[in-house]
Design a protein around this motif. Sequence first.
Motif, PDB file in Angstrom:
ATOM      1  N   GLU A 144      -4.313  10.572   3.570  1.00 11.86           N
ATOM      2  CA  GLU A 144      -4.632   9.752   4.743  1.00 11.86           C
ATOM      3  C   GLU A 144      -4.695  10.593   6.016  1.00 11.86           C
ATOM      4  O   GLU A 144      -5.619  10.442   6.830  1.00 11.86           O
ATOM      5  CB  GLU A 144      -3.595   8.636   4.916  1.00 11.86           C
ATOM      6  CG  GLU A 144      -3.687   7.529   3.880  1.00 11.86           C
ATOM      7  CD  GLU A 144      -2.956   7.845   2.586  1.00 11.86           C
ATOM      8  OE1 GLU A 144      -2.976   7.005   1.680  1.00 11.86           O
ATOM      9  OE2 GLU A 144      -2.366   8.946   2.495  1.00 11.86           O
TER      10      GLU A 144
ATOM     11  N   GLN B 231       6.543   7.618  -6.197  1.00 14.53           N
ATOM     12  CA  GLN B 231       5.723   6.543  -5.632  1.00 14.53           C
ATOM     13  C   GLN B 231       5.853   5.258  -6.448  1.00 14.53           C
ATOM     14  O   GLN B 231       5.849   4.154  -5.886  1.00 14.53           O
ATOM     15  CB  GLN B 231       4.267   7.004  -5.555  1.00 14.53           C
ATOM     16  CG  GLN B 231       4.035   8.060  -4.482  1.00 14.53           C
ATOM     17  CD  GLN B 231       2.663   8.706  -4.569  1.00 14.53           C
ATOM     18  OE1 GLN B 231       2.108   8.882  -5.649  1.00 14.53           O
ATOM     19  NE2 GLN B 231       2.108   9.074  -3.428  1.00 14.53           N
TER      20      GLN B 231
ATOM     21  N   TYR C  26       0.846  -1.190   0.000  1.00 13.42           N
ATOM     22  CA  TYR C  26       0.000   0.000   0.000  1.00 13.42           C
ATOM     23  C   TYR C  26       0.883   1.242   0.000  1.00 13.42           C
ATOM     24  O   TYR C  26       1.763   1.393   0.851  1.00 13.42           O
ATOM     25  CB  TYR C  26      -0.925   0.022   1.220  1.00 13.42           C
ATOM     26  CG  TYR C  26      -1.810   1.260   1.261  1.00 13.42           C
ATOM     27  CD1 TYR C  26      -2.934   1.341   0.459  1.00 13.42           C
ATOM     28  CD2 TYR C  26      -1.500   2.338   2.081  1.00 13.42           C
ATOM     29  CE1 TYR C  26      -3.744   2.469   0.483  1.00 13.42           C
ATOM     30  CE2 TYR C  26      -2.301   3.469   2.105  1.00 13.42           C
ATOM     31  CZ  TYR C  26      -3.421   3.523   1.307  1.00 13.42           C
ATOM     32  OH  TYR C  26      -4.219   4.653   1.329  1.00 13.42           O
ATOM     33  N   ILE C  27       0.657   2.120  -0.955  1.00 21.97           N
ATOM     34  CA  ILE C  27       1.429   3.355  -1.053  1.00 21.97           C
ATOM     35  C   ILE C  27       0.567   4.518  -0.576  1.00 21.97           C
ATOM     36  O   ILE C  27      -0.420   4.874  -1.229  1.00 21.97           O
ATOM     37  CB  ILE C  27       1.891   3.621  -2.512  1.00 21.97           C
ATOM     38  CG1 ILE C  27       2.779   2.479  -3.013  1.00 21.97           C
ATOM     39  CG2 ILE C  27       2.621   4.958  -2.610  1.00 21.97           C
ATOM     40  CD1 ILE C  27       4.119   2.375  -2.323  1.00 21.97           C
TER      41      ILE C  27
ATOM     42  N   PHE D 287      -0.274   7.858  -9.197  1.00 19.70           N
ATOM     43  CA  PHE D 287       1.031   7.803  -8.542  1.00 19.70           C
ATOM     44  C   PHE D 287       1.997   8.775  -9.209  1.00 19.70           C
ATOM     45  O   PHE D 287       1.968   8.979 -10.431  1.00 19.70           O
ATOM     46  CB  PHE D 287       1.618   6.393  -8.638  1.00 19.70           C
ATOM     47  CG  PHE D 287       1.011   5.391  -7.694  1.00 19.70           C
ATOM     48  CD1 PHE D 287       0.356   5.787  -6.542  1.00 19.70           C
ATOM     49  CD2 PHE D 287       1.106   4.027  -7.962  1.00 19.70           C
ATOM     50  CE1 PHE D 287      -0.196   4.865  -5.671  1.00 19.70           C
ATOM     51  CE2 PHE D 287       0.561   3.090  -7.099  1.00 19.70           C
ATOM     52  CZ  PHE D 287      -0.094   3.516  -5.958  1.00 19.70           C
ATOM     53  N   THR D 288       2.876   9.335  -8.406  1.00 20.61           N
ATOM     54  CA  THR D 288       3.989  10.118  -8.923  1.00 20.61           C
ATOM     55  C   THR D 288       5.134   9.170  -9.283  1.00 20.61           C
ATOM     56  O   THR D 288       5.115   7.984  -8.918  1.00 20.61           O
ATOM     57  CB  THR D 288       4.485  11.117  -7.873  1.00 20.61           C
ATOM     58  OG1 THR D 288       5.001  10.373  -6.746  1.00 20.61           O
ATOM     59  CG2 THR D 288       3.356  12.022  -7.395  1.00 20.61           C
TER      60      THR D 288
ATOM     61  N   PRO E 282      -2.707   3.317 -10.311  1.00 16.11           N
ATOM     62  CA  PRO E 282      -2.208   2.360  -9.309  1.00 16.11           C
ATOM     63  C   PRO E 282      -2.339   0.898  -9.713  1.00 16.11           C
ATOM     64  O   PRO E 282      -1.391   0.128  -9.556  1.00 16.11           O
ATOM     65  CB  PRO E 282      -3.060   2.675  -8.070  1.00 16.11           C
ATOM     66  CG  PRO E 282      -3.421   4.108  -8.230  1.00 16.11           C
ATOM     67  CD  PRO E 282      -3.619   4.305  -9.708  1.00 16.11           C
TER      68      PRO E 282
ATOM     69  N   LEU F  96      -8.468  11.043  -5.453  1.00 19.05           N
ATOM     70  CA  LEU F  96      -7.285  10.194  -5.509  1.00 19.05           C
ATOM     71  C   LEU F  96      -6.494  10.470  -6.786  1.00 19.05           C
ATOM     72  O   LEU F  96      -6.989  10.232  -7.891  1.00 19.05           O
ATOM     73  CB  LEU F  96      -7.683   8.720  -5.441  1.00 19.05           C
ATOM     74  CG  LEU F  96      -8.272   8.263  -4.103  1.00 19.05           C
ATOM     75  CD1 LEU F  96      -8.654   6.797  -4.169  1.00 19.05           C
ATOM     76  CD2 LEU F  96      -7.296   8.496  -2.981  1.00 19.05           C
TER      77      LEU F  96
ATOM     78  N   ARG G  62      -0.793   8.212  -0.081  1.00 21.45           N
ATOM     79  CA  ARG G  62      -0.733   9.403  -0.929  1.00 21.45           C
ATOM     80  C   ARG G  62      -0.917  10.627  -0.047  1.00 21.45           C
ATOM     81  O   ARG G  62      -1.958  11.283  -0.052  1.00 21.45           O
ATOM     82  CB  ARG G  62      -1.779   9.300  -2.043  1.00 21.45           C
ATOM     83  CG  ARG G  62      -1.295   8.415  -3.183  1.00 21.45           C
ATOM     84  CD  ARG G  62      -2.329   8.184  -4.246  1.00 21.45           C
ATOM     85  NE  ARG G  62      -3.084   6.969  -3.993  1.00 21.45           N
ATOM     86  CZ  ARG G  62      -3.944   6.455  -4.861  1.00 21.45           C
ATOM     87  NH1 ARG G  62      -4.169   7.051  -6.013  1.00 21.45           N
ATOM     88  NH2 ARG G  62      -4.595   5.350  -4.573  1.00 21.45           N
ATOM     89  N   SER G  63       0.121  10.869   0.748  1.00 20.03           N
ATOM     90  CA  SER G  63       0.093  11.964   1.705  1.00 20.03           C
ATOM     91  C   SER G  63      -0.163  13.299   0.990  1.00 20.03           C
ATOM     92  O   SER G  63       0.340  13.507  -0.133  1.00 20.03           O
ATOM     93  CB  SER G  63       1.450  12.000   2.432  1.00 20.03           C
ATOM     94  OG  SER G  63       1.452  12.957   3.441  1.00 20.03           O
TER      95      SER G  63
END
Length: 446
Positions: free
Chosen positions: A122, A307, A115-116, A303-304, A336, A300, A118-119
């Motif tokens: 969360e 990430q 699980y990544i 991903f970068t 993702p 959401l 995504r600050s």
Amino acid sequence: MKIDEVLQLLEVNQKKALTRLQELVLRSCWEGKTYASMADQAHYGAQSIREVASQLWHVLSEIFGEPIAKANFRYTLELRPLTKAQQQLIKKRASSTAPTLEFPSGPIMLSSHFYIPRSPIEELAYAEITEAGSVIRIKGSSKMGKSSLMLRITDYTASVGYRSVNLDFQQADSAVFANLDKFLRWFCTNISNKLQLESRLDDYWDEEIGSKVSCTNYFQGYLLEHLVCPLVLALNEVNRVFEYPVIAKEFLPLLRSWHEQAKQTEIWQKLRLIVAYSTEIYVPLKLNQSPFNIGLPLKLPPFTIEQVQDLAQRHGLNWTDGKEAKQLMAMVGGHPYLVRLALYHVSHSKVTLKQLLQQAATESGIYNDHLRRLLAALQEELELSAVVKQLIAAQAHIKLESILAYKLESIGLVKLEGDRVNFSCELYRLYFAQVNFGAEEKRTCN
């Protein structure tokens, strides 16, 4: 004992990784920071920080057989070395937690290494859900991670003593949407069952006052009254309700009204809503009736590259220079699910990244099943197939009717930029450029 050893010992004891908030609290307390400064630093509510800390002190006190609190946390443990048994447990866990590959399917388990975060999404969600009568709106197209995020929010609420119910509208039979009364009775019965409460609908349902008032009375007089703690109601794939405009026009304002009641009635402050959906609502609602313009909105993002590199490393791949990550993202963006599926296959050594990208948009590629599902979704509605052909021909952004754009966005096929759309990634453009819609459309029309 060092703080890292304390964290490892706690994870061994709990048999799962610490949450980001738990780790933040422990490291900050070790450094002598106040709860107030932690709340400011991490954008959490001060009360939620205290509640998490209280549980941690309880667990640590049980582990070491003496009272552990913020005041004596570092002083007591820094002077105490790990026992041989504790060292062996930590070593055993470290050797057993070498990445075990997981095929990406459904929500990512709480214990998963893949699980990544995504600050700050969360952190914002954890802080908001502790507010009385709060609403969190999670938007993201299919397979972007909505369910995985909801799972972590409800897990966090459990850690601070809340009750939670997860309800996925995709699991509802079509017959449930026959009329509003049937739908609301299904809704209330499912929540009662998940709370392990006897269904008492007949005690509160009155056709003279209508289904919405009956449903509200059931929540207030039975469900919320029964609970001494907050109730988190996590509603997944709410866009399924959008397909039934008659029900949507009644049910969605009802959710909004419960949020408004929390400002006036104390018992409604117990109810916290998490609403996840994959597209904007295309059922017309008045601004003061919609639940989609209140609370905390969380969209959401893909991903970068950082990430993607992080996730690659968790799969045991050495992609630190960013070259491979850029190549993968040129094909699938930062989606993702598409990223995880590629990393799973490459790390299994089933295929090289070069081979994977060459075959990505073909019948022999790893995305074959996913692409076929998208094709099937398009073939169910000829208007959507026509739009995809327009996109291929235009090779650029095109302007679309809102409902068509939202439907395509909900399955993740396109991305919206203002009032225009384009394919959300190169994979989809390549695949649908070679699909023959004509034969399928002919069969569909017959």
